[in-house]
Design a protein around this motif. Structure first.
Motif, short mmCIF file in Angstrom:
data_model
loop_
_atom_site.label_atom_id
_atom_site.label_comp_id
_atom_site.label_asym_id
_atom_site.label_seq_id
_atom_site.Cartn_x
_atom_site.Cartn_y
_atom_site.Cartn_z
N VAL A 45 30.21 -14.46 57.94
CA VAL A 45 30.95 -14.89 56.75
C VAL A 45 30.10 -15.89 56.00
CG1 VAL A 45 33.06 -15.92 55.88
CG2 VAL A 45 33.13 -14.55 57.97
N HIS A 46 29.79 -15.60 54.75
CA HIS A 46 29.02 -16.49 53.89
C HIS A 46 29.99 -17.23 52.98
CE1 HIS A 46 25.02 -14.76 54.87
NE2 HIS A 46 25.73 -13.66 55.09
N LEU A 47 29.94 -18.54 53.00
CA LEU A 47 30.82 -19.39 52.21
C LEU A 47 29.99 -20.04 51.10
CD1 LEU A 47 32.74 -21.10 55.15
CD2 LEU A 47 33.24 -18.92 54.02
N VAL A 48 30.38 -19.79 49.84
CA VAL A 48 29.57 -20.21 48.70
C VAL A 48 30.36 -21.15 47.81
CG1 VAL A 48 28.25 -19.43 46.69
CG2 VAL A 48 28.39 -17.97 48.74
N GLY A 171 36.41 -16.56 66.16
CA GLY A 171 35.87 -16.22 67.48
C GLY A 171 34.36 -16.38 67.54
N PRO A 172 33.79 -16.35 68.74
CA PRO A 172 32.34 -16.54 68.90
C PRO A 172 31.52 -15.44 68.27
CG PRO A 172 33.38 -15.90 70.98
CD PRO A 172 34.49 -16.20 70.03
N GLY A 173 32.15 -14.29 67.98
CA GLY A 173 31.40 -13.21 67.34
C GLY A 173 31.25 -13.36 65.84
N VAL A 174 31.90 -14.38 65.29
CA VAL A 174 31.86 -14.58 63.84
C VAL A 174 30.83 -15.66 63.51
CG1 VAL A 174 33.18 -15.18 61.79
CG2 VAL A 174 34.30 -13.96 63.66
N GLY A 175 29.84 -15.29 62.74
CA GLY A 175 28.86 -16.27 62.27
C GLY A 175 29.26 -16.80 60.91
N VAL A 176 29.01 -18.07 60.69
CA VAL A 176 29.37 -18.72 59.43
C VAL A 176 28.11 -19.32 58.81
CG1 VAL A 176 30.74 -20.52 58.31
CG2 VAL A 176 31.70 -19.24 60.23
N VAL A 177 27.86 -18.96 57.55
CA VAL A 177 26.69 -19.48 56.84
C VAL A 177 27.17 -20.15 55.56
CG1 VAL A 177 24.47 -18.93 55.80
CG2 VAL A 177 25.29 -17.60 57.76
N TRP A 178 26.82 -21.41 55.40
CA TRP A 178 27.20 -22.16 54.20
C TRP A 178 26.09 -22.08 53.16
CZ3 TRP A 178 31.46 -24.37 52.31
CH2 TRP A 178 32.55 -24.56 53.18
N HIS A 179 26.50 -21.90 51.92
CA HIS A 179 25.57 -21.93 50.78
C HIS A 179 26.12 -22.95 49.79
CE1 HIS A 179 23.68 -18.13 52.15
NE2 HIS A 179 24.92 -17.82 52.53
N ARG A 180 25.52 -24.15 49.77
CA ARG A 180 26.03 -25.22 48.90
C ARG A 180 25.44 -25.07 47.50
NH1 ARG A 180 28.52 -29.23 51.76
NH2 ARG A 180 29.35 -28.36 53.69
N THR A 181 25.84 -24.00 46.85
CA THR A 181 25.35 -23.67 45.51
C THR A 181 26.39 -22.78 44.86
OG1 THR A 181 23.47 -22.73 44.31
CG2 THR A 181 24.08 -21.65 46.37
N ARG A 182 26.06 -22.22 43.71
CA ARG A 182 26.99 -21.35 43.00
C ARG A 182 26.46 -19.93 42.96
NH1 ARG A 182 30.82 -24.28 40.78
NH2 ARG A 182 31.62 -22.54 39.54
N ALA A 183 27.37 -18.97 42.90
CA ALA A 183 26.98 -17.58 42.71
C ALA A 183 26.80 -17.33 41.21
CB ALA A 183 28.04 -16.64 43.27
N ILE A 184 25.72 -16.65 40.84
CA ILE A 184 25.45 -16.42 39.42
C ILE A 184 25.53 -14.95 39.02
CG2 ILE A 184 24.09 -18.52 39.12
CD1 ILE A 184 21.56 -16.84 39.45
N SER A 185 25.43 -14.05 40.01
CA SER A 185 25.60 -12.63 39.68
C SER A 185 25.89 -11.84 40.94
CB SER A 185 24.35 -12.06 38.99
OG SER A 185 23.27 -11.93 39.90
N ILE A 186 26.55 -10.70 40.76
CA ILE A 186 26.84 -9.77 41.86
C ILE A 186 26.48 -8.38 41.36
CG2 ILE A 186 28.59 -8.85 43.42
CD1 ILE A 186 30.22 -11.38 42.93
N ARG A 187 25.65 -7.68 42.13
CA ARG A 187 25.21 -6.35 41.70
C ARG A 187 25.33 -5.35 42.86
NH1 ARG A 187 22.94 -7.20 36.83
NH2 ARG A 187 22.18 -9.31 36.38
N PRO A 188 25.77 -4.13 42.55
CA PRO A 188 25.87 -3.12 43.60
C PRO A 188 24.48 -2.73 44.12
CG PRO A 188 27.07 -2.47 41.61
CD PRO A 188 26.21 -3.63 41.25
#
Length: 661
Positions: A45-48, A171-188
């Motif tokens: 899970v990436h948290l932005v 649970g222990p199978g869930v990884g968490v990654v923090w991104h202390r910034t903003r999202a600027i675009s999403i592309r397929p």
């Protein structure tokens, strides 16, 4: 890779199973809670967000503690309960009030009377030292009851705690990654995934994305653009619309005149920041009034709005307010309502009768009434407009019949500035008398029914539940009125307003306030109040404007629309054509964005989708199966399904990997 803290961990490792949550305020925290409720699974899970985790920009914990919520401590939660009808598991965590009591107990106070399933969150490490060890917070915690209005900063601490608690439950199978910034675009990407590009130059490959951005900026309204052009190059100060804690008031000088547009909650917040925030204080005065002692640093405020009336005060209850019954409205709903909804014909008459019943049932507790006879007249199949006059013969001398249609269209008549000022003071005084009566106020009981109908009306109108004419017409008028009677300040804020009027620091312009520019001054006047003209160097907009996707200033939503991944939602008009509106098209169940380029596992939640789904702005109220929690839970369910779909689409391509480098 499991991180339960709030500090960023190392560099992102690309995995085939990854969810991205953009926006980590209260909704982002709730998304993590709904994910944690579903148990362990192999997932990253990436948290932005570049704002404080959990509290976000609006509820940040370092803001002035005079800024309070206009909701009650016992009427706010970020957890599900027995009323919840979503697909995910029910996890009964503490409400804001229960959390305050548990933190107070943790800090050495008396044991809190809180259910064991909600207390269990404190048994394995409460993680509340940042509040419990602060004497200032302990003082507020000990004073809070279920009917209190907590500081916004304290609610921010609660939201942050919910996030930390939820991260710890993954649970222990869930990884968490923090991104202390903003999202600027999403592309397929080519493998049915999406690539999220971040402002820090990195990218994340996602199987599914949730956008929970909160309040977003839009271009000025056309009338404001004209005002901007007139003000350009002038020595004026325009404090534009925003959350009051983010408005820069430092340029407002002591003693100078300030024009304020808006008389809702933002207005009361601005008053607090320009008075209490500048060293003044309130003292108790006879007659349950307050007296303001100025510091000398305050400006003089001239306030006006479209209606010209301050929002009504919240009633003073010893605990939580009663639930609206809406007996006739719910019965009509069960019988079936037309789509598109005809609010004035199908809901309004039943609501008028429900409000009348609440008024006279409450009045009967203190006045001799033939209540059965009154109820028979209320339910007679005649036009509700004539209801007040048909009830008048059944009322004791001196008791005026309740007239909801008249209240809906109420305006203080044309008058002089002095008479208008006196009329507003009288209206606020009368409203405080009703608010202080609590459960014994017939008027507040009736208006509570009306307020309770807001959520129902919004849900009935969601998506294609109403046509464009109905949404912008009768429903808009009702919701504006509902906001005035149900989204007002705590009663003590109205008392503070009267004290500021008494010392000459607040004056009222009038309704339909008109703003202009004359030289190096803004001008304001009301066309129905003679002598209301005022000139001031400063114009302060005291409200947060709803987001408009057609004129958004948010870079990410702008990019999504330009790429065809999103498009404005338009309600059908009377001839069946759609005209793009301020919201964005989303799936009714999953909140997935729908654009000309199709659907790509990008889910929009909360404030930007409120105009389409409705009822997504207000904080979840316990025991009401809140829309926000159902919306977020359905999104998590869909995101996990998106993840499975992306995995079945095949392995990552070379292009996928290259796009994240």
């Amino acid at each position: 890779m499991h991180n339960t803290g709030l500090n960023p961990c190392g560099s992102t490792k690309i995995r085939a199973s990854s969810l991205v949550i953009i926006g980590m305020g209260p909704r982002g925290a709730s998304l993590v809670e709904r994910l944690a409720a579903r148990g362990d699974r192999p997932l990253t899970v990436h948290l932005v967000d570049d704002q404080p985790p959990g509290s976000g920009r609006i509820w940040r914990t370092d803001q002035n503690r005079d800024m309070c919520m206009n909701t009650l401590a016992g009427a706010v939660t970020l957890f599900t309960d027995a009323s919840f009808t979503g697909a995910g598991p029910v996890v009964e965590g503490p409400t804001l009030y229960e959390w305050c009591r548990l933190v107070s107990e943790y800090a050495g106070g008396e044991q809190a009377e809180v259910r064991q399933d909600r207390r269990s969150f404190f048994e394995n490490g409460a993680d509340v030292d940042d509040v419990a060890n602060d004497p200032g917070w302990r003082d507020e915690l000990t004073r809070i009851g279920p009917g209190s209005h907590p500081s916004r900063a304290l609610y921010g601490h609660y939201c942050s705690w919910v996030l930390r608690t939820s991260l710890a439950r993954l649970g222990p199978g869930v990884g968490v990654v923090w991104h202390r910034t903003r999202a600027i675009s999403i592309r397929p990407s080519r493998s049915h995934r999406t690539v999220v590009h971040l402002a820090d130059g990195t990218s994340v490959l996602a199987d599914s994305v949730a956008l929970a951005p909160g309040w977003l900026p839009s271009e000025p309204h056309p009338t404001d653009r004209n005002l901007h052009e007139l003000a350009a190059g002038r020595a004026v100060l325009w404090v534009g619309p925003d959350s009051p804690i983010h408005q820069d008031l430092s340029g407002i000088r002591a003693g100078e005149d300030v024009i304020i547009r808006g008389l809702g909650m933002g207005f009361f917040d601005s008053l607090s920041m320009l008075t209490l925030g500048r060293g003044g204080h309130f003292e108790n005065a006879p007659g349950n009034r307050l007296c303001y002692v100025p510091s000398g640093h305050e400006p003089t405020i001239h306030a006006g709005s479209r209606r010209g009336l301050p929002f009504l005060a919240k009633s003073v209850y010893s605990g939580l307010p009663p639930r609206a019954t809406l007996r006739r409205v719910h019965a009509a709903q069960k019988r079936g309502l037309a789509r598109p909804l005809r609010f004035r014909d199908e809901v309004w008459p039943h609501l008028v009768r429900d409000a009348c019943e609440a008024f006279y049932t409450t009045l009967a507790r203190r006045a001799p009434l033939d209540l059965p006879a009154i109820l028979r007249v209320i339910d007679a199949g005649q036009d509700v407009v004539t209801l007040p006059e048909r009830l008048r013969p059944l009322l004791p001398p001196g008791v005026e019949p309740f007239d909801l249609p008249a209240l809906l269209h109420h305006r203080i008549p044309s008058s002089s500035a002095l008479k208008y000022q006196k009329a507003i003071i009288s209206a606020v005084d009368a409203d405080l008398t009703e608010a202080d009566a609590g459960l014994d106020s017939p008027l507040k009981a009736a208006l509570w029914e009306v307020n309770g109908a807001r959520r129902l009306a919004i849900e009935l109108a969601a998506f294609d539940g109403i046509d464009a004419e109905g949404y912008d017409g009768d429903l808009a008028e009702f919701l504006t009125f509902g906001g005035m009677i149900g989204s007002g300040p705590p009663a003590f804020r109205s008392r503070q307003l009267l004290a500021l009027v008494d010392v000459g620091l607040v004056r009222f312009i009038g309704p339909d306030v008109r703003i202009g520019v004359d030289g190096d001054y803004f001008t304001a006047h009301s066309p129905v109040v003679s002598g209301s003209d005022v000139r001031a160097r400063v114009l302060l907009d005291a409200w947060v404007r709803p987001h408009d996707a057609r004129h958004t200033r948010d870079p990410l939503l702008t990019q999504l629309i330009a790429a065809g991944l999103a498009e404005p939602f338009g309600r059908r008009n009377a001839v069946g054509r759609r005209t793009p509106g301020p919201g964005l098209s989303i799936n009714e169940i999953t909140s997935e964005l729908i654009g000309p380029a199709g659907r790509h596992g990008i889910h929009l939640l909360g404030v930007p989708s409120d105009v389409v789904r409705g009822d997504t702005i207000i904080a979840p109220i316990p025991g009401t199966d809140p829309t926000m929690l159902r919306e977020l839970d359905a999104c998590v369910e869909a995101m996990l399904s998106d993840r499975v779909s992306a995995q079945s689409a095949g392995p990552l391509t070379v292009e996928d990997v290259a796009s994240t480098i």
